[in-house]
Scaffold this active site. Structure first.
Site, PDB file in Angstrom:
ATOM      1  N   CYS A  17      43.281  33.951  34.486  1.00 24.70           N
ATOM      2  CA  CYS A  17      42.326  32.919  34.904  1.00 24.70           C
ATOM      3  C   CYS A  17      42.634  31.561  34.282  1.00 24.70           C
ATOM      4  CB  CYS A  17      40.907  33.361  34.561  1.00 24.70           C
ATOM      5  SG  CYS A  17      40.306  34.681  35.638  1.00 24.70           S
ATOM      6  N   LYS A  20      43.408  28.733  36.732  1.00 26.18           N
ATOM      7  CA  LYS A  20      42.375  28.025  37.494  1.00 26.18           C
ATOM      8  C   LYS A  20      42.552  26.509  37.398  1.00 26.18           C
ATOM      9  CE  LYS A  20      38.304  31.026  37.749  1.00 26.18           C
ATOM     10  NZ  LYS A  20      36.876  31.134  37.402  1.00 26.18           N
ATOM     11  N   THR A  48      25.737  26.016  44.687  1.00 26.49           N
ATOM     12  CA  THR A  48      25.758  26.215  43.240  1.00 26.49           C
ATOM     13  C   THR A  48      27.085  26.874  42.869  1.00 26.49           C
ATOM     14  OG1 THR A  48      24.640  28.359  43.511  1.00 26.49           O
ATOM     15  CG2 THR A  48      23.251  26.448  42.992  1.00 26.49           C
ATOM     16  N   ASP A  50      28.136  29.604  41.804  1.00 23.18           N
ATOM     17  CA  ASP A  50      27.929  31.029  41.575  1.00 23.18           C
ATOM     18  C   ASP A  50      29.226  31.805  41.755  1.00 23.18           C
ATOM     19  OD1 ASP A  50      25.098  31.984  40.954  1.00 23.18           O
ATOM     20  OD2 ASP A  50      24.716  30.491  42.497  1.00 23.18           O
ATOM     21  N   ASP A  51      29.185  33.098  41.398  1.00 22.55           N
ATOM     22  CA  ASP A  51      30.395  33.905  41.348  1.00 22.55           C
ATOM     23  C   ASP A  51      30.843  34.439  42.701  1.00 22.55           C
ATOM     24  OD1 ASP A  51      30.770  34.020  38.376  1.00 22.55           O
ATOM     25  OD2 ASP A  51      28.748  34.843  38.500  1.00 22.55           O
ATOM     26  N   ASP A  68      39.512  36.780  44.299  1.00 20.28           N
ATOM     27  CA  ASP A  68      40.075  36.310  43.038  1.00 20.28           C
ATOM     28  C   ASP A  68      41.509  36.814  42.915  1.00 20.28           C
ATOM     29  OD1 ASP A  68      40.345  35.313  40.356  1.00 20.28           O
ATOM     30  OD2 ASP A  68      38.174  35.498  40.161  1.00 20.28           O
ATOM     31  N   ASP A  91      33.080  39.692  39.842  1.00 19.85           N
ATOM     32  CA  ASP A  91      32.186  38.742  40.508  1.00 19.85           C
ATOM     33  C   ASP A  91      31.088  39.448  41.301  1.00 19.85           C
ATOM     34  OD1 ASP A  91      33.459  36.521  39.514  1.00 19.85           O
ATOM     35  OD2 ASP A  91      34.757  36.251  41.244  1.00 19.85           O
ATOM     36  N   GLY A 139      44.757  44.488  53.302  1.00 21.39           N
ATOM     37  CA  GLY A 139      45.130  43.300  52.550  1.00 21.39           C
ATOM     38  C   GLY A 139      46.152  42.470  53.288  1.00 21.39           C
ATOM     39  N   HIS A 140      46.808  41.574  52.547  1.00 19.56           N
ATOM     40  CA  HIS A 140      47.817  40.692  53.136  1.00 19.56           C
ATOM     41  C   HIS A 140      48.854  40.390  52.074  1.00 19.56           C
ATOM     42  CE1 HIS A 140      49.491  37.839  55.964  1.00 19.56           C
ATOM     43  NE2 HIS A 140      49.479  36.898  55.031  1.00 19.56           N
TER      44      HIS A 140
END
Length: 349
Positions: A17, A20, A48, A50-51, A68, A91, A139-140
């Site tokens: 992380c 980021k 907001t 938020d997660d 994520d 999250d 997925g990708h």
């Protein structure tokens, strides 16, 4: 001559992380986005910090959606996959929900990495999803110059238990579920100075699913939940303050820190994200003179798969701590309190 084993962290410019984009830069980027049209069933969107996003399906169910992904924070492919998946599912737990399904996000430098190592990353992520009781349902993937792995995570919760950052209240006690220091230990590992015990501490915390989220969210006295990740404790607590229109006070000495991270923090070892996070906080964070420089760095350290941060009323503190400890989070600790005033964080010794 035998070639040295491939180090995943050497293939990317950042890790975990700590990759980021800094909060201040992200805010500037998003400032030109047009205002979203109102949707009656969108309970949590971009208004907001938020997660996850939350969509009301009916009176009994709300869908939680998040994504994520990041570059390697460790060199072991299986551990990288585990950490990334644990972080992504967090999250959902932070909103008070239970994961139901995941999709994999995969970007790999196919010509630089072996297919077996890439497979081990996927296996690590799948093992965490299996532990959470959910499938990786698709997925990708792309051929990328740097290794990237993560998840789209979907979860479910009752609409009444969804926890937003803005719902913290005056007088709420702040409780942190995991110790800090992940970014610092990751930096020590890259420098080749992290021992086995320090690595074990880092892996133990970053692969521990925040499964206590739904139990915490169901407690009437819990008003807000978030998880502490790339913006550090300071950055994510500021998001709570801004959402609620309140200030917060935190005692640095009460914040749990992984023991192995402390000596490295005192040596000034840590990710570049620490400076970016402190800069982004600006004047919204005030440190007392007794707070040491290494403690400031720990509070701004970019966490990967960090702990849940709870804002609850005084009467619920014992129950929240017991819920954490029953769930395997023995380091959970009271670190501060919300109070009236500007959206700022005051750090005392």
């Amino acid at each position: 001559m035998t070639e040295a084993p491939l180090r995943l962290t050497e293939l990317s410019h950042g890790g975990g992380c700590g990759c980021k984009i800094a909060p201040a830069v992200l805010s500037e980027m998003l400032s030109h986005m047009p205002a979203a049209k109102p949707f009656a069933n969108l309970m949590v969107g971009t208004e907001t910090a938020d997660d996850a996003a939350v969509w009301r399906l009916n009176d009994q169910q709300a869908l939680i959606a998040t994504t994520d992904f990041f570059m390697p924070i460790v060199d072991d492919p299986f551990d990288f996959g585990r950490i990334a998946a644990t972080n992504a599912l967090s999250d959902v737990y932070a909103m008070g929900g239970t994961p139901i399904m995941a999709l994999a996000i995969v970007g790999m430098p196919v010509g630089k990495m072996s297919l077996s190592d890439i497979g081990r990353i996927l296996e690590g992520g799948a093992s965490v999803c299996a532990a959470a009781g959910i499938p990786v349902a698709g997925g990708h993937s792309i051929d990328s110059p740097e290794p990237i792995y993560g998840l789209v995570a979907l979860g479910i919760a009752h609409p009444d238990v969804i926890k937003r950052n803005r719902d913290a209240r005056d007088g709420d006690v702040l409780i942190l579920g995991k110790p800090l220091g992940v970014g610092i230990l990751g930096s020590a590992m890259k420098k080749g100075v992290l021992g086995e015990d320090g690595y074990a501490q880092m892996i133990a915390t970053t692969t521990r699913l925040n499964t206590v989220g739904p139990a915490l969210a169901s407690l009437p006295g819990v008003h807000a939940l978030t998880d502490v990740t790339g913006f550090g404790l300071l950055g994510h607590l500021l998001e709570v303050c801004r959402g609620a229109g309140l200030g917060a006070a935190v005692a640095a000495s009460r914040v749990p820190v992984m023991p192995a991270a402390v000596p490295f923090a005192k040596q000034g070892i840590g990710p570049g994200a620490i400076a970016r996070n402190l800069d982004s906080c600006g004047n919204a964070v005030r440190f007392d003179d007794g707070v040491e420089s290494w403690q400031r760095n720990v509070l701004a350290d970019a966490q990967t798969s960090g702990g849940l941060l709870v804002a609850c009323d005084e009467a619920s503190v014992a129950t929240v701590l017991e819920t954490f400890r029953t769930g395997g989070f023995g380091d959970a600790a009271v670190i501060g309190r919300m109070h009236p005033g500007a959206a700022e964080v005051h750090i005392t010794a």
